[in-house]
Design a protein around this motif. Sequence first.
Motif, PDB file in Angstrom:
ATOM      1  N   ASP A  29     -29.470  48.913 -23.011  1.00  0.00           N
ATOM      2  CA  ASP A  29     -28.137  48.828 -22.415  1.00  0.00           C
ATOM      3  C   ASP A  29     -27.201  48.073 -23.353  1.00  0.00           C
ATOM      4  O   ASP A  29     -27.570  47.022 -23.902  1.00  0.00           O
ATOM      5  CB  ASP A  29     -28.194  48.103 -21.069  1.00  0.00           C
ATOM      6  N   ASP A  30     -26.003  48.621 -23.545  1.00  0.00           N
ATOM      7  CA  ASP A  30     -24.946  48.011 -24.375  1.00  0.00           C
ATOM      8  C   ASP A  30     -25.351  47.820 -25.840  1.00  0.00           C
ATOM      9  O   ASP A  30     -24.772  46.992 -26.530  1.00  0.00           O
ATOM     10  CB  ASP A  30     -24.484  46.677 -23.772  1.00  0.00           C
ATOM     11  N   LYS A  31     -26.336  48.562 -26.323  1.00  0.00           N
ATOM     12  CA  LYS A  31     -26.734  48.500 -27.738  1.00  0.00           C
ATOM     13  C   LYS A  31     -26.124  49.698 -28.463  1.00  0.00           C
ATOM     14  O   LYS A  31     -26.166  50.814 -27.975  1.00  0.00           O
ATOM     15  CB  LYS A  31     -28.256  48.548 -27.891  1.00  0.00           C
ATOM     16  N   SER A  32     -25.575  49.479 -29.649  1.00  0.00           N
ATOM     17  CA  SER A  32     -24.988  50.577 -30.406  1.00  0.00           C
ATOM     18  C   SER A  32     -25.985  51.199 -31.387  1.00  0.00           C
ATOM     19  O   SER A  32     -25.761  52.290 -31.891  1.00  0.00           O
ATOM     20  CB  SER A  32     -23.757  50.098 -31.178  1.00  0.00           C
ATOM     21  N   LEU A  33     -27.100  50.509 -31.633  1.00  0.00           N
ATOM     22  CA  LEU A  33     -28.113  51.014 -32.560  1.00  0.00           C
ATOM     23  C   LEU A  33     -29.492  50.563 -32.101  1.00  0.00           C
ATOM     24  O   LEU A  33     -29.678  49.405 -31.728  1.00  0.00           O
ATOM     25  CB  LEU A  33     -27.856  50.485 -33.977  1.00  0.00           C
ATOM     26  N   VAL A  34     -30.439  51.496 -32.141  1.00  0.00           N
ATOM     27  CA  VAL A  34     -31.837  51.185 -31.825  1.00  0.00           C
ATOM     28  C   VAL A  34     -32.684  51.750 -32.947  1.00  0.00           C
ATOM     29  O   VAL A  34     -32.550  52.922 -33.296  1.00  0.00           O
ATOM     30  CB  VAL A  34     -32.263  51.819 -30.476  1.00  0.00           C
ATOM     31  N   MET A  35     -33.549  50.919 -33.522  1.00  0.00           N
ATOM     32  CA  MET A  35     -34.438  51.356 -34.594  1.00  0.00           C
ATOM     33  C   MET A  35     -35.830  51.558 -34.020  1.00  0.00           C
ATOM     34  O   MET A  35     -36.355  50.676 -33.340  1.00  0.00           O
ATOM     35  CB  MET A  35     -34.511  50.302 -35.703  1.00  0.00           C
ATOM     36  N   ILE A  36     -36.415  52.717 -34.294  1.00  0.00           N
ATOM     37  CA  ILE A  36     -37.776  53.006 -33.858  1.00  0.00           C
ATOM     38  C   ILE A  36     -38.639  53.072 -35.103  1.00  0.00           C
ATOM     39  O   ILE A  36     -38.433  53.932 -35.953  1.00  0.00           O
ATOM     40  CB  ILE A  36     -37.835  54.329 -33.066  1.00  0.00           C
ATOM     41  N   THR A  37     -39.582  52.149 -35.211  1.00  0.00           N
ATOM     42  CA  THR A  37     -40.442  52.085 -36.385  1.00  0.00           C
ATOM     43  C   THR A  37     -41.897  52.055 -35.945  1.00  0.00           C
ATOM     44  O   THR A  37     -42.192  51.841 -34.779  1.00  0.00           O
ATOM     45  CB  THR A  37     -40.150  50.824 -37.226  1.00  0.00           C
ATOM     46  N   GLY A  38     -42.780  52.264 -36.887  1.00  0.00           N
ATOM     47  CA  GLY A  38     -44.202  52.182 -36.583  1.00  0.00           C
ATOM     48  C   GLY A  38     -45.036  52.929 -37.598  1.00  0.00           C
ATOM     49  O   GLY A  38     -44.523  53.592 -38.493  1.00  0.00           O
TER      50      GLY A  38
END
Length: 100
Positions: A29-38
């Motif tokens: 919520d209210d995030k402009s960027l999400v990084m998915i790593t793994g």
Amino acid sequence: MRFAFEGIYDVCLALRSEARVIGNDANADDKSLVMITGANSGGKSTLLRSIGLAQLMTQCGMFVGAEAFRANVGKGLFTHFIREEDDSMTSGKLDEELAE
């Protein structure tokens, strides 16, 4: 922007698999960027597919494959047709999809 989920899973995978499919949780919520790593084969592409399917199902007014799902409804939904994974292993599926 509203975007959070608990126990989200790929409904297509759940329909094909005999084993129980494990879901994922996130609150963006209210995030402009999400990084998915793994790690390789760690489930990044499956998570992204789960999110895409849930958003599509939400836009259509359907139930989604999640214990809880909250997202804004957008004016449009854009996608592409995927190709088979690179057999030469020069890049992973996520890398190919990001390049497209």
